[in-house]
Scaffold this motif. Structure first.
Motif, PDB file in Angstrom:
ATOM      1  N   LEU A   1       0.744   2.848  -4.080  1.00 14.69           N
ATOM      2  CA  LEU A   1       1.574   3.082  -3.165  1.00 14.69           C
ATOM      3  C   LEU A   1       2.058   1.836  -2.428  1.00 14.69           C
ATOM      4  CD1 LEU A   1       1.047   6.747  -1.984  1.00 14.69           C
ATOM      5  CD2 LEU A   1       2.307   5.833  -4.098  1.00 14.69           C
ATOM      6  N   LYS A   2       0.813   1.064  -1.688  1.00 10.52           N
ATOM      7  CA  LYS A   2       0.965   0.050  -1.028  1.00 10.52           C
ATOM      8  C   LYS A   2       1.826  -1.184  -1.601  1.00 10.52           C
ATOM      9  CE  LYS A   2      -1.439  -3.136   2.103  1.00 10.52           C
ATOM     10  NZ  LYS A   2      -2.863  -3.547   2.521  1.00 10.52           N
ATOM     11  N   SER A   3       1.356  -1.290  -2.793  1.00 10.56           N
ATOM     12  CA  SER A   3       1.866  -2.279  -3.614  1.00 10.56           C
ATOM     13  C   SER A   3       3.658  -2.173  -4.164  1.00 10.56           C
ATOM     14  CB  SER A   3       1.379  -2.560  -5.077  1.00 10.56           C
ATOM     15  OG  SER A   3       1.418  -1.354  -5.902  1.00 10.56           O
ATOM     16  N   LEU A   4       3.846  -0.943  -4.059  1.00 13.07           N
ATOM     17  CA  LEU A   4       5.256  -0.780  -4.259  1.00 13.07           C
ATOM     18  C   LEU A   4       6.022  -0.069  -2.912  1.00 13.07           C
ATOM     19  CD1 LEU A   4       4.768   1.838  -7.202  1.00 13.07           C
ATOM     20  CD2 LEU A   4       5.898  -0.445  -7.419  1.00 13.07           C
ATOM     21  N   GLN A   5       5.393  -0.139  -2.006  1.00  8.64           N
ATOM     22  CA  GLN A   5       6.013   0.235  -0.531  1.00  8.64           C
ATOM     23  C   GLN A   5       6.557   1.459  -0.810  1.00  8.64           C
ATOM     24  OE1 GLN A   5       7.914  -3.058   1.760  1.00  8.64           O
ATOM     25  NE2 GLN A   5       7.496  -4.254  -0.088  1.00  8.64           N
TER      26      GLN A   5
END
Length: 344
Positions: free
Chosen positions: A147-151
């Motif tokens: 989720l962090k990598s894709l914001q």
């Protein structure tokens, strides 16, 4: 000159009417019996379709449902869809992000649309089999990293036991999906949407899901893209044909709307999830309008294949399609009243 031009256009239009009159006959064609047509009571120019959903302001009650990821044209598709969501204040679910768990650097570019979609809701996507594996191995950090990598704002978990069963490379699901979801929700503080992939949910599955603290339930109903059928077509096993009856099992959107309404009417449970994305077989604005008007809960409708078709043709075609879709939705809202009959 203008008067001559107007008369010429009028004459041409009247000629078209004569030529097309016989082709326009509806004898033997069934009418759409879901609506009362009230042409005296509306004005589409004054129709406001905006609403508040998932704590976002939507200009229209439309969701771009998950459809593709890690494929050759995924970047073009996702880019065009994200651009549409940004301009028209919609929300979007990405296709399966499974490949990012194993090789994020190789595939991240296909999914990375946050700068394009702006501050609109964006959800990543994993299958229940992948989630089960992460839960069993206590690898919750992988979900957070995804989720962090894709914001991304949250995670869509798609429920697909039939698809996994007939898929040649399918993963086994060894626990009940409801138990997997419960464990996941106990361990992470994430916004989660749960959806099916073309066969929908029966009433008991919906009842259990509505008790979970989910952001929304997406129908993924029978009548749209059926991923069980898709995988069966890929299965070259000599005896795969025996599984063919599974593709005819499922629940359509209108049936699931009735399930939800009945659960809400008859149940004394405190529903933790009361938001719905009605998807699966939504082929037109009339299908979407009917369902969101009939369901007795906050809802928008999702489409995948129709968006996909035009996203592949380029952003300009996609935007033209959506503009026409919205115009049709305004006409429906202005002039059509649904018939509140069970199963209508």
């Amino acid at each position: 000159m203008k008067e001559q031009k107007d008369m010429s256009e009028l004459s041409r239009r009247k000629s078209d009417h004569i030529d097309l009159a016989f082709e326009s006959q509806l004898a033997g064609v069934g009418s759409d019996t879901r609506f009362y047509y009230e042409p005296m009571l509306g004005n589409p120019e004054n129709i406001n379709l905006s609403l508040r959903f998932l704590n976002y302001d939507f200009s229209y009650p439309v969701w771009v449902s998950s459809m593709t990821g890690g494929a050759e044209k995924a970047k073009v598709i996702n880019t065009n869809l994200a651009k549409l969501c940004n301009k028209y204040n919609l929300g979007m679910g990405l296709g399966s992000c499974r490949q990012l768990l194993d090789d994020s650097d190789k595939y991240i570019d296909d999914f990375d649309v946050r700068k394009i979609i702006g501050d609109r809701p964006l959800y990543a996507n994993l299958g229940i089999a992948q989630v089960e594996n992460l839960v069993d191995n206590n690898q919750f950090s992988k979900i957070n990293e995804l989720l962090k990598s894709l914001q991304a704002d949250g995670l869509i978990v798609h429920i697909n036991p039939f698809q996994e069963f007939v898929q040649p490379e399918g993963d086994k699901i060894t626990n009940r999906p409801i138990d997997i979801l419960t464990k996941l929700l106990d361990k992470v503080d994430l916004k989660i949407i749960v959806k099916e992939v073309g066969q929908g949910f029966g009433p008991e599955s919906l009842r259990y899901l509505m008790q979970l603290p989910l952001e929304a339930i997406e129908f993924g109903a029978f009548g749209g893209t059926n991923f069980t059928k898709l995988e069966l077509l890929r299965n070259t096993s000599e005896f795969a044909f025996q599984f063919a009856p599974l593709i005819n099992i499922g629940h359509r959107t209108e049936e699931m709307v009735d399930f939800v309404n009945e659960i809400k009417k008859s149940s004394d449970q405190n529903d933790n999830c009361n938001n719905f994305i009605i998807s699966g077989g939504i082929k037109s604005f009339l299908d979407g309008y009917y369902c969101i008007e009939k369901i007795q809960a906050p809802a928008i409708y999702g489409m995948a294949s129709e968006f996909l078709k035009f996203a592949l043709q380029g952003y300009e075609k996609l935007e033209m399609y959506f503009e026409a879709h919205v115009r049709g939705l305004q006409m429906a809202k202005a002039y059509l009243k649904i018939k509140n009959i069970q199963g209508a």
